[in-house]
Design an enzyme around this catalytic site. Structure first.
Site, mmCIF file in Angstrom:
data_model
loop_
_atom_site.group_PDB
_atom_site.id
_atom_site.type_symbol
_atom_site.label_atom_id
_atom_site.label_comp_id
_atom_site.label_asym_id
_atom_site.label_seq_id
_atom_site.Cartn_x
_atom_site.Cartn_y
_atom_site.Cartn_z
ATOM 1 N N LYS A 182 0.859 -1.196 0.000
ATOM 2 C CA LYS A 182 0.000 0.000 0.000
ATOM 3 C C LYS A 182 0.891 1.240 0.000
ATOM 4 C CE LYS A 182 -3.928 2.095 2.491
ATOM 5 N NZ LYS A 182 -4.902 1.914 3.593
ATOM 6 N N SER A 216 -9.824 1.938 2.547
ATOM 7 C CA SER A 216 -8.887 2.648 1.700
ATOM 8 C C SER A 216 -7.850 1.743 1.026
ATOM 9 C CB SER A 216 -8.136 3.690 2.530
ATOM 10 O OG SER A 216 -7.347 3.068 3.522
ATOM 11 N N SER A 272 -10.235 -0.334 6.846
ATOM 12 C CA SER A 272 -9.597 -0.182 5.535
ATOM 13 C C SER A 272 -8.861 -1.416 5.015
ATOM 14 C CB SER A 272 -8.620 1.000 5.555
ATOM 15 O OG SER A 272 -9.325 2.207 5.430
#
Ligand SMILES: [Zn+2]
Lengths: 517, 505
Positions: free
Chosen positions: A102, A177, A201
């Site tokens: 990420k 996210s 997330s």
């Protein structure tokens, strides 16, 4: 609308010795199977990496999971792994396995954007602790994957670099996210990904992409080098296709870090062993009464009920528990997280790194800061910074931030009481399956509801996992398993048993039903 | 009401303080002398090349996290204990949020409503009178970077074309020490800062150099009318805060100026505005400061990246047990043991030589001799060289040796000063300088005896007067001998020898 893709290293020119048919097989291997094949000499780390790069080149135009592909760095790591294996060195259980990181972690040699314009062009001079542990485990980092800007969102639509698409249905969101992480793993671009979870997330994208996602206990994984959204809630964790893979990745990144004061000095729970045990007879599973009912898609509820029945069939004792203050979790979260983010994001001021806008030689520092933050931050980030600034203002602090902290305490007490009746708690991970891209962009509150079930664990700090429970109209949904702080192994015990039972009943893994890209 | 600016008559300081009572509180920042910064491992050397003592943490790079420096907590606890404070068994850091380019994270990690130390006091002596100053709190925080404004006049931001920021100072541990509004006189304010400085020096927690900014003081001043006899005190007036006073003298002058300025306003029926003010050394005046931060709402909240600080009572008691002798205790002991008067002590403190005198006595010098050499000779040389006396290239042991040589009559004061010259010039120990430069007093050899005899023979009339009983008449003969000996004789010994030869002693 398609966003600009920055820093995307061109990988199409790399010649690959791996046959296309073989590529498809290799990328579908789990991380454990990939590592085993590499260890047995049946597959080289370079082949595994080339297969992943090949797959990225093939499908990522459609999925848009990656913001940056570091083909050169990934291949260098893979070749080093192969050389060391050839020299007879015994390697770790994830050596040579590709991973999508990420873009909220710092890593040398790669940009870090956090999905924001304001960090455009920034190359951090240091590795996050998670990254150094991945490197120490010889994991091959393929590159950086997309996310909602500064991890604020539940759909990855808030990325400044364009939305990521759900591999199950390219018109839908992959969750957020950590949407890039989930999409990359679901699209077989990588068997492993690291996401972060502040209010769901990791778990929500895992659920809507048919994957396993784990938020470890707060303090279990170092936050050093994780660009903070909400310091007291953020936690890094794995997104994978299987519980066993998640356990291997969890074990690789967890453990005390002297660079993070909130990281705990406790041994890492035995997650890998727990994932393999599969015996949950006599375990007490608590169904949280408040995480059901209005607003929950009936299909989600049905898949959840079926999964709970499966747990009962495995010999678990299913009880109902009540956590009355979970009702206030969302409200508390949307005071605490924005408050902390309003302060955490203050450092993005054009002075030392990243974007600098409006520096025409006449504007003063304050004006340059203001202009840069104006063009550098997206609407959701600005909304939360303003919310948090307001909530912390003198005269409002007690009514907002102070009250929210009290709710947090009450939620922790709810958990503590529930764990007197149950060893783990369960709920649906999300109230609905993935929604179409663009559906909720103008309705932030509707978007916030995606995290209804996941937020309580962030507020209380305990670990939680999402596991595929089934399909609703062809779209995956998940069951959430929660455990007391530092009992992360219980997630893997229950998750491993449930995954095996559901796969056996189905005759295959849920992800096998995803359309071919 | 007239729209033109009112002309305000300025009272004298004496007049102002006759009618108004000043209420003074001080906030002092002390940079702790730890080897590394408050929340990272960077070095803290003063004067290093800009931006060479920085890392992701103190630059506030995304993702970096703070870790508390134990030494800073220890130093702050020592200060709290020495100031008779209660040490919190549990406290937290808090974020103070405001935007400024020299603040890497745009928030400062500080402490807010849960300081490490609270509720203490410090006794300050001014002209023999003790003033007890209450200490509200002592808390830990990090320093900011340093801005340098380029292209304008005198380094000010106004008119500058651009600014440079040095982050070497960012993250250096600071304690902020806040007093109660207990102080009533500028001299006490000054003495408080002086005493605090000595305290920190005794604790070895800071070099407390006001000129280098490692001790900085802000003064809060307000006035209230003196009550008529038998009436209760009036409530506090509105205060001004004068920032960054960087010498003891400035503390006193700035407070004094504020008292007169505020008295003039009150006399004219104007209001004192609560504001930040700056003190100008050159003019001795304070002026309204343009606030560094536009917003005064710092939006404090507990620092989520740090766990609470929970000092055990064992930790605190272990530090209490190793507290060194504090300045007030030491002064009492010096008076008792060495026989100095309070005035002499004060002179030595003011000159910054007290510790040096003490060490010199410990090395064998007499209290009077040690005091005389440091206070008269060495303090002057330090001030000529623009350094602190302790920075002179002469040790207390060397000064003690010079005292000893003088006491034994082997050096005169004048020769002793020459030995000091030699030691300071790096020519070696006092004995080596004496040998190398031939500075020893000629006291009992034939050269001196010959000189004495020649002087007597050369001035028979004076010799007769002395022989006749006028002992004081021997002075010119002493002068003649000293001249012959080119100063390398002890005048007292010469006098003694002359009287001996003249058979009057
Ligand atoms: Zn540093």
């Amino acid at each position: 609308m398609k966003g600009t893709r920055l820093h995307m290293t061109d990988v199409s020119g790399i010649s690959t010795p791996v046959e296309s048919a073989r590529t498809d097989d290799v990328v579908r291997l789990t991380a454990a199977a990939t590592a085993a094949a590499i260890a047995a000499g049946e597959l080289s780390a370079e082949e595994a990496t080339l297969a992943a790069l090949d797959r990225i080149a093939k499908v990522d135009d459609a999925v848009h999971a990656f913001l940056h592909v570091d083909a050169e760095g990934a291949l260098a790591t893979a070749r080093a792994v192969d050389a060391r294996r050839a020299a007879g060195e015994r390697l770790g259980p994830l050596a040579g396995v590709p991973l999508a990181l990420k873009d909220v972690f710092t890593a040398r040699g790669m940009p870090t954007t956090c999905g924001s314009r304001i960090l455009e062009g920034w190359r951090p001079p240091y590795d996050a602790t998670v990254v150094s542990r991945l490197r120490a485990a010889d994991v091959v980092i393929l590159g950086k994957v997309n996310m909602d800007e500064f991890a604020m969102g539940s759909s990855t639509e808030n990325s400044a670099y364009g939305p990521t698409r759900n591999p199950w249905d390219l018109t839908r969101i992959p969750g957020g996210s950590s949407g890039g992480s989930a999409a990359a793993v679901a699209a077989f671009e990588a068997p492993l990904s690291i996401g972060t979870d502040t209010g769901g997330s990791i778990r929500q994208p895992a659920a809507v992409c048919g994957l396993v996602g784990v938020k470890p206990t707060y303090g279990g994984v170092s936050r050093y080098g994780l660009v903070a959204f909400s310091s007291s809630l953020d936690q890094a964790g794995p997104i994978t296709r299987t519980v066993a893979d998640a356990a291997l990745l969890h074990a690789a990144i967890a453990g005390h870090d002297p660079l993070d004061s909130t990281s705990v000095e406790l041994p890492v729970p035995p997650v890998v062993e727990a994932a393999a045990r599969r015996d949950i007879r006599g375990m007490r599973v608590g169904v949280v009464r408040e995480l059901a009912g209005e607003g929950y898609d009936p299909g989600v509820q049905a898949a959840f009920d079926a999964a709970v029945a499966e747990l009962a069939g495995l010999g678990a004792e299913v009880v109902e528990v009540s956590c009355p203050h979970f009702t206030y979790a969302m409200a508390a979260y949307y005071l605490i997280a924005p408050s902390e983010c309003s302060s955490n994001l203050a450092r993005f001021d054009a002075m030392r790194f990243g974007l600098r806008a409006g520096d025409d030689g006449r504007a003063g520092a304050e004006e340059v800061m203001s202009r840069t933050r104006d063009v550098g931050f997206g609407a959701e980030v600005k909304r939360r910074v303003m919310l948090g600034t307001y909530a912390l203002s003198s005269g409002y602090y007690d009514a907002y931030y102070g009250q929210a902290q009290k709710v947090r305490t009450l939620i922790s007490r709810d958990f503590a009481a529930a764990y007197e009746q149950a060893d783990v708690l369960v709920s649906p991970t999300t109230p609905t399956p993935a929604f179409p891209i663009g559906d909720k962009v103008d309705d932030p509150v509707a978007m916030y509801l995606s995290d209804l079930c996941t937020i309580p664990s962030n507020l209380a700090g305990g670990p939680a996992m999402s596991l595929p429970s089934g399909l609703v109209a062809g779209l995956p949904v998940g069951i959430q398993i929660m455990a007391p702080a530092f009992a992360d192994d219980r997630l893997y015990l229950v998750g491993g048993a449930l995954e095996a039972a559901l796969d056996a009943r189905r005759g295959h893994a849920l992800l096998d039903e995803a359309p071919t890209l | 009401m007239s729209t033109s600016a009112p002309v305000i008559a300025t009272p004298s300081y004496e007049d102002a303080t006759a009618r108004y009572e000043a209420v003074i509180g001080l906030e002092t920042h002390v940079e702790l002398g730890t080897a590394s910064k408050m929340f990272c491992g960077c070095a803290t050397v003063f004067g290093a090349e800009p931006n060479t003592q920085v890392c992701p943490v103190c630059l506030g790079l995304p993702g970096a996290l703070p870790v508390v420096n134990e030494a800073a907590v220890r130093f702050a606890t020592l200060i709290g204990l020495a100031l008779n404070c209660t040490i919190a068994s549990w406290c937290r850091f808090a974020r103070k949020n405001y935007f400024y380019p020299d603040m890497p994270k745009n928030f400062q990690i500080s402490q807010y409503d849960e300081p490490l130390c609270s509720n203490g006091w410090l006794d300050v002596e001014v002209e023999g009178e003790i003033h007890r100053v209450g200490i509200t709190r002592v808390h830990l925080e990090e320093d900011t970077g340093k801005s340098l404004h380029v292209g304008g006049a005198t380094g000010r931001i106004h008119g500058a074309t651009h600014s440079l920021v040095d982050y070497n100072r960012a993250g250096i541990p600071l304690v902020e020490i806040v007093t109660e509004p207990d102080i009533r006189h500028p001299e006490v304010a000054r003495a408080y800062v002086d005493e605090l400085r000595e305290l920190c020096r005794a604790l070895a927690v800071s070099d407390v150099r006001m000129d280098q900014g490692s001790l900085r003081c802000d003064a809060n001043v307000s006035l209230r009318p003196r009550p008529a006899a038998g009436q209760p005190d009036a409530p506090f007036g509105t205060r001004s805060e004068t920032k960054n006073l960087n010498s003891l003298r400035s503390v006193e002058r700035a407070v004094r100026f504020e008292i007169v300025r505020q008295a003039a306003l009150l006399d004219a029926g104007e209001r004192v505005i609560q504001e930040t003010r700056h003190f100008d050394e050159a003019s001795g005046r304070t002026s309204s400061g343009r606030s560094k931060e536009e917003a005064t709402d710092y939006r404090y909240f507990p620092e989520p990246d740090l766990t609470p600080l929970a000092l055990t009572s064992e930790y605190v008691e272990a530090l209490r047990a190793v507290l060194p002798e504090l300045p007030a205790q030491r002064r009492a002991r010096l008076v008792a043991e060495l026989g100095y008067t309070a005035r002499e002590l004060q002179e030595m403190r003011n000159a910054g030589v007290l510790e040096l005198v003490e060490a010199t006595v410990a090395a064998g010098a007499s209290p009077a001799g040690a005091r005389k050499w440091w206070l008269n000779e060495l303090a002057r040389r330090a001030s000529d060289a623009g350094v602190e006396p302790r920075e002179l290239a002469i040790s207390p042991a060397q000064v003690a040796r010079i005292c000893e040589l003088v006491a034994e009559g082997k050096l005169t004061d004048a020769l002793g000063r020459k030995v000091v010259d030699g030691v300071l010039a790096g020519d070696g120990s006092p004995d080596e300088v004496v040998a190398a430069r031939g500075l020893a007093v000629v006291s009992d050899d034939s050269a001196l005896r010959d000189a004495v005899d020649a002087a007597i023979a050369g001035a028979p009339d004076i010799a007769d007067k002395v022989r006749g009983g006028k002992l004081n008449a021997v002075g010119p003969l002493v002068g003649t001998v000293m001249k012959t000996m080119r100063g390398q004789a002890d005048a007292a010994a010469v006098r003694r020898l002359l009287l001996e030869r003249l058979e009057v002693s």
